[in-house]
Design an enzyme around this catalytic site. Structure first.
Site, mmCIF file in Angstrom:
data_model
loop_
_atom_site.group_PDB
_atom_site.id
_atom_site.type_symbol
_atom_site.label_atom_id
_atom_site.label_comp_id
_atom_site.label_asym_id
_atom_site.label_seq_id
_atom_site.Cartn_x
_atom_site.Cartn_y
_atom_site.Cartn_z
ATOM 1 N N GLU A 100 0.864 -1.185 0.000
ATOM 2 C CA GLU A 100 0.000 0.000 0.000
ATOM 3 C C GLU A 100 0.907 1.245 0.000
ATOM 4 O OE1 GLU A 100 -1.443 0.875 3.932
ATOM 5 O OE2 GLU A 100 -3.298 1.763 3.170
ATOM 6 N N ASN A 111 -6.886 6.405 -1.477
ATOM 7 C CA ASN A 111 -5.815 5.445 -1.221
ATOM 8 C C ASN A 111 -6.105 4.289 -2.174
ATOM 9 O OD1 ASN A 111 -4.013 3.599 -0.249
ATOM 10 N ND2 ASN A 111 -4.450 3.996 1.924
ATOM 11 N N LYS A 129 -9.505 2.323 -1.642
ATOM 12 C CA LYS A 129 -9.666 1.753 -0.294
ATOM 13 C C LYS A 129 -11.001 2.144 0.342
ATOM 14 C CE LYS A 129 -7.008 1.346 4.020
ATOM 15 N NZ LYS A 129 -5.714 1.779 4.654
ATOM 16 N N GLU A 180 -5.745 8.829 7.791
ATOM 17 C CA GLU A 180 -6.299 8.422 6.487
ATOM 18 C C GLU A 180 -7.675 9.032 6.255
ATOM 19 O OE1 GLU A 180 -4.582 3.958 6.702
ATOM 20 O OE2 GLU A 180 -5.578 4.502 4.842
ATOM 21 N N CYS A 229 -4.805 -2.807 3.026
ATOM 22 C CA CYS A 229 -4.512 -2.720 4.448
ATOM 23 C C CYS A 229 -5.690 -3.019 5.384
ATOM 24 C CB CYS A 229 -3.886 -1.363 4.759
ATOM 25 S SG CYS A 229 -2.888 -1.457 6.232
ATOM 26 N N ASN A 256 0.429 -1.038 5.469
ATOM 27 C CA ASN A 256 1.350 -0.286 6.331
ATOM 28 C C ASN A 256 0.745 -0.389 7.728
ATOM 29 O OD1 ASN A 256 3.270 1.985 4.673
ATOM 30 N ND2 ASN A 256 1.560 1.173 3.514
HETATM 31 N N1 ING Z 1 -3.076 0.531 8.745
HETATM 32 C C1 ING Z 1 -3.471 -0.201 9.857
HETATM 33 C C2 ING Z 1 -4.119 -1.546 9.530
HETATM 34 O O1 ING Z 1 -5.318 -1.696 9.470
HETATM 35 C C3 ING Z 1 -4.311 -0.249 12.067
HETATM 36 C C4 ING Z 1 -4.303 0.580 10.818
HETATM 37 C C5 ING Z 1 -3.109 -0.510 12.730
HETATM 38 C C6 ING Z 1 -5.484 -0.755 12.527
HETATM 39 C C7 ING Z 1 -3.115 -1.310 13.876
HETATM 40 C C8 ING Z 1 -5.515 -1.555 13.677
HETATM 41 C C9 ING Z 1 -4.326 -1.826 14.352
HETATM 42 O O2 ING Z 1 -3.326 -2.469 9.413
HETATM 43 C C10 ING Z 1 -3.728 0.861 7.600
HETATM 44 N N2 ING Z 1 -3.020 1.587 6.725
HETATM 45 O O3 ING Z 1 -4.895 0.555 7.403
#
Ligand code: ING
Length: 304
Positions: free
Chosen positions: A47, A110, A127, A146, A172, A197
């Site tokens: 991503e 995204n 996304k 985001e 993601c 990410n």
């Molecule tokens: N990043 C993360 C993901 O869903 C996140 C946001 C991080 C959610 C940790 C929950 C816990 O993997 C993106 N870019 O969506």
């Protein structure tokens, strides 16, 4: 009978804020060439694979924010990816920040694209599940904006015929939602491609930081198994601008088994020969939707 697609998951290590597109594209091309020498039909990048994960910062200047977006795909700096794809006969999935003028206004998404071995864009996905928040939250060690920098995707969950099978795309946070897999599986998906990410630290619930790797694989292994699909999941990994990002890129079979996984936090290529016909072991038996699903009992899922 088997329909083998040889897939490369091209994990990226950190991309610095000031790293040029040209330098990043060089890294992507090195992975693409290596994938081709290993016989890959397509290679999957993360991503937002062209820049650092900029939603970690609160920015107010639209010009500063827009510097992370692509206004054309391919554009002058990304054209080499398409040229080498054509030259080598390898397709690719690329995640990037998309800025377009549509309906008389500027839209920002995204986005990921699927490019075939002729260097043609065969699919685009924007996304749908945007995690994080829209306003600055200074209590966090870093932001996850985001919802500030992107609009929710407006193209739905799509599938495309390519590389001898039916492919879906996600990005993601989409991978955490069972609806992502089920909608795509109902459209015939045999392989899901996605980049991520994922910070190791989750500010709202720091007690879950040690579970990031577990949750990452849990949701994708379940999604693969419950929908009889391959899943190719590719990280932007490592300590990027002071933020530790999860690695553990992987290729998951329709049985839910991880058949390949990265073992570093840098630029790393993992590959697997994926028989798309193995999806039938699941789709025609334990999760035969036609025989066993009861959609009339599930309406609440879509209504709320
Ligand atoms: N990043 C993360 C993901 O869903 C996140 C946001 C991080 C959610 C940790 C929950 C816990 O993997 C993106 N870019 O969506």
């Amino acid at each position: 009978m088997s329909r083998i697609v040889t897939v490369g998951a091209a994990q990226l290590g950190p991309i610095a804020r000031n790293e040029s597109r040209a330098r990043v594209v060089e890294r992507l091309l090195a992975l693409m060439r290596r994938a081709r020498t290993r016989g890959c039909d397509l290679v999957v990048f993360p991503e937002l694979a062209l820049t650092t994960f900029f939603p970690r910062w609160y920015m107010e200047s639209q010009a500063e924010i827009d510097a992370f977006f692509e206004t054309a795909m391919p554009g002058p700096e990304t054209e080499p990816l398409f040229a080498v794809a054509r030259e080598l006969g390898i397709g690719f999935y690329l995640g990037y920040a998309e800025r377009v003028e549509e309906g008389g206004r500027v839209r920002r998404f995204n986005t990921s694209i699927l490019v075939d071995g002729r260097g043609e864009v065969v699919g685009r996905y924007r996304k749908i599940h945007l995690p994080g928040h829209a306003e600055n939250e200074p209590w966090r060690a870093f932001q996850h904006l985001e919802k500030r920098y992107f609009e929710p995707g407006d193209l739905g969950f799509g599938t495309w015929q390519a590389f001898g099978g039916v492919f879906g795309m996600a990005l993601c946070n989409d991978r955490r939602w069972p609806e992502t897999y089920r909608v795509l599986a109902l459209k015939g998906m045999e392989m899901l491609l996605l980049g991520y990410n994922t910070p190791m630290h989750y500010p709202p619930v720091p007690g879950h930081d040690h579970l990031q790797g577990f949750h990452n694989h849990l949701c994708m292994q379940a999604g693969a198994y419950q929908n009889g699909t391959w899943v190719v999941a590719v990280a932007k990994a490592g300590r990027e601008e002071g933020c530790d990002l999860l690695g553990q890129s992987c290729i998951i079979a329709p049985t839910g088994e991880i058949v390949a996984m990265s073992s570093t936090l840098g630029d790393e290529l993992i590959t697997a020969e994926c028989d798309l016909d193995r999806t039938r072991e699941i789709k025609e038996h334990i999760f035969n939707f036609e025989l066993h699903r009861r959609p009339e009992e599930y309406r609440l899922i879509a209504e709320r």
